[in-house]
Design a protein around this motif. Sequence first.
Motif, PDB file in Angstrom:
ATOM      1  N   ASN A 266      -7.933   0.535  -6.218  1.00 37.69           N
ATOM      2  CA  ASN A 266      -7.504   0.075  -4.890  1.00 37.69           C
ATOM      3  C   ASN A 266      -7.351   1.228  -3.912  1.00 37.69           C
ATOM      4  O   ASN A 266      -7.622   1.079  -2.713  1.00 37.69           O
ATOM      5  CB  ASN A 266      -6.184  -0.690  -5.012  1.00 37.69           C
ATOM      6  CG  ASN A 266      -6.351  -2.015  -5.727  1.00 37.69           C
ATOM      7  OD1 ASN A 266      -7.379  -2.659  -5.611  1.00 37.69           O
ATOM      8  ND2 ASN A 266      -5.339  -2.421  -6.480  1.00 37.69           N
TER       9      ASN A 266
ATOM     10  N   ASN B  94       0.814  -1.220   0.000  1.00 38.26           N
ATOM     11  CA  ASN B  94       0.000   0.000   0.000  1.00 38.26           C
ATOM     12  C   ASN B  94       0.848   1.272   0.000  1.00 38.26           C
ATOM     13  O   ASN B  94       0.298   2.371   0.019  1.00 38.26           O
ATOM     14  CB  ASN B  94      -0.922   0.015   1.223  1.00 38.26           C
ATOM     15  CG  ASN B  94      -1.965  -1.082   1.162  1.00 38.26           C
ATOM     16  OD1 ASN B  94      -2.351  -1.522   0.077  1.00 38.26           O
ATOM     17  ND2 ASN B  94      -2.428  -1.527   2.312  1.00 38.26           N
TER      18      ASN B  94
ATOM     19  N   HIS C 200      -9.228   1.709  -0.398  1.00 40.78           N
ATOM     20  CA  HIS C 200      -8.431   2.017   0.789  1.00 40.78           C
ATOM     21  C   HIS C 200      -9.023   3.212   1.536  1.00 40.78           C
ATOM     22  O   HIS C 200      -9.153   3.185   2.769  1.00 40.78           O
ATOM     23  CB  HIS C 200      -6.987   2.312   0.348  1.00 40.78           C
ATOM     24  CG  HIS C 200      -6.064   2.724   1.442  1.00 40.78           C
ATOM     25  ND1 HIS C 200      -5.506   1.830   2.333  1.00 40.78           N
ATOM     26  CD2 HIS C 200      -5.566   3.952   1.780  1.00 40.78           C
ATOM     27  CE1 HIS C 200      -4.720   2.480   3.173  1.00 40.78           C
ATOM     28  NE2 HIS C 200      -4.732   3.764   2.862  1.00 40.78           N
TER      29      HIS C 200
END
Length: 357
Positions: free
Chosen positions: A274, A35, A278
């Motif tokens: 993504n 991440n 998140h």
Amino acid sequence: MADFTKIKPFNDLWLDCIKNNMISMLMCINDSFKNIIFQAEVTYHNKYINQKFNYDGEEKKFFIEGFFTPKVMFFIDFLDQLFEKKEYIFNEYNPIILHDFIKKALDNECCVFFKVDRFFYLDGREAGKYHMEHPVFIYGYDPSKQCFKTIEDCKIPGTMQYYNLPYSVIEASCKDFISKGESIEFEVVLYRQDNNFDLMSNKEVSLLNAKKMCNNLLAHGGVATEYNLLYETGLAGITSYAKNFIDLFSEIEEFGVFKTRVAQFQQFHARNVNLIKHLNKHGYINDPDSKDLCDQYEQIRSLWGDFKQKSYQLIARKKLNIRTSHIKNDLFFLSMIIYEIVKYEREALNTMLRVLP
């Protein structure tokens, strides 16, 4: 510390050989480091065609090799803060000393970026064809096969793969450097356990940089420099590329750079999907807005997929010297896809700015 014998190539998004391998190292230590890409600032860079170039022939090279294709620029200089690096320079080649030095670093849970000339590789794009100095990433060694274990993109541009690099290749490359009066250079890289970078406590940085991404891409008149060359930034740069696409594509003879950058656009929008998930997970975007934004970016990624597929078909026809009366129509159609992508991306960016706190 990580067991780097189990390291996996990071191919979610193409950055460059060094950054992709550094992220692979981090993910080997802790998978949550995948991440880290949410912490980066990002924009587009589109090289100006009409500008002063660094040397004679550079402009022609850029046309032929597709370097006028825009690229996604990620700014993640903070990666360097997570590692301790030591540079080493040798002015002569002694295989016993050099190999033992590298093996000792690897045994001490370090990795190595070693300057090598890909011309001496056994296979790959440059092997036996072009001289290319490159920092190969070494994460291990195999005495039984007399090779170092590396992760490389020497076969498919922008795709990191496992590659066994024989000691003989290192020897040939090093001897060539010395014969030309160049030094043998490498960098030993160690993860800093004392670093204070905590992905969980830095989730607000993802929010901040998501907003910066939107503003950077929507801004008009942005100009950036890299290696003394000028770039138009943001969606304005992609629009300019669409205007020049037919002429630029027609000039390309080597398509490796073009393919890498087209693939990067798809990867970038997968990253944005993504990122939205998140931000939703941490309460910055509600569920309905998150779903809507994800759908928008999936649509953009799909459009880049259409562009990629159709452009690759044209590349195949060009390599086979197949001439068709429809080629100009096909190129015009591809340029229209880029304009459509810009339209949908502008809508998605405005939506994101509207729903983010």
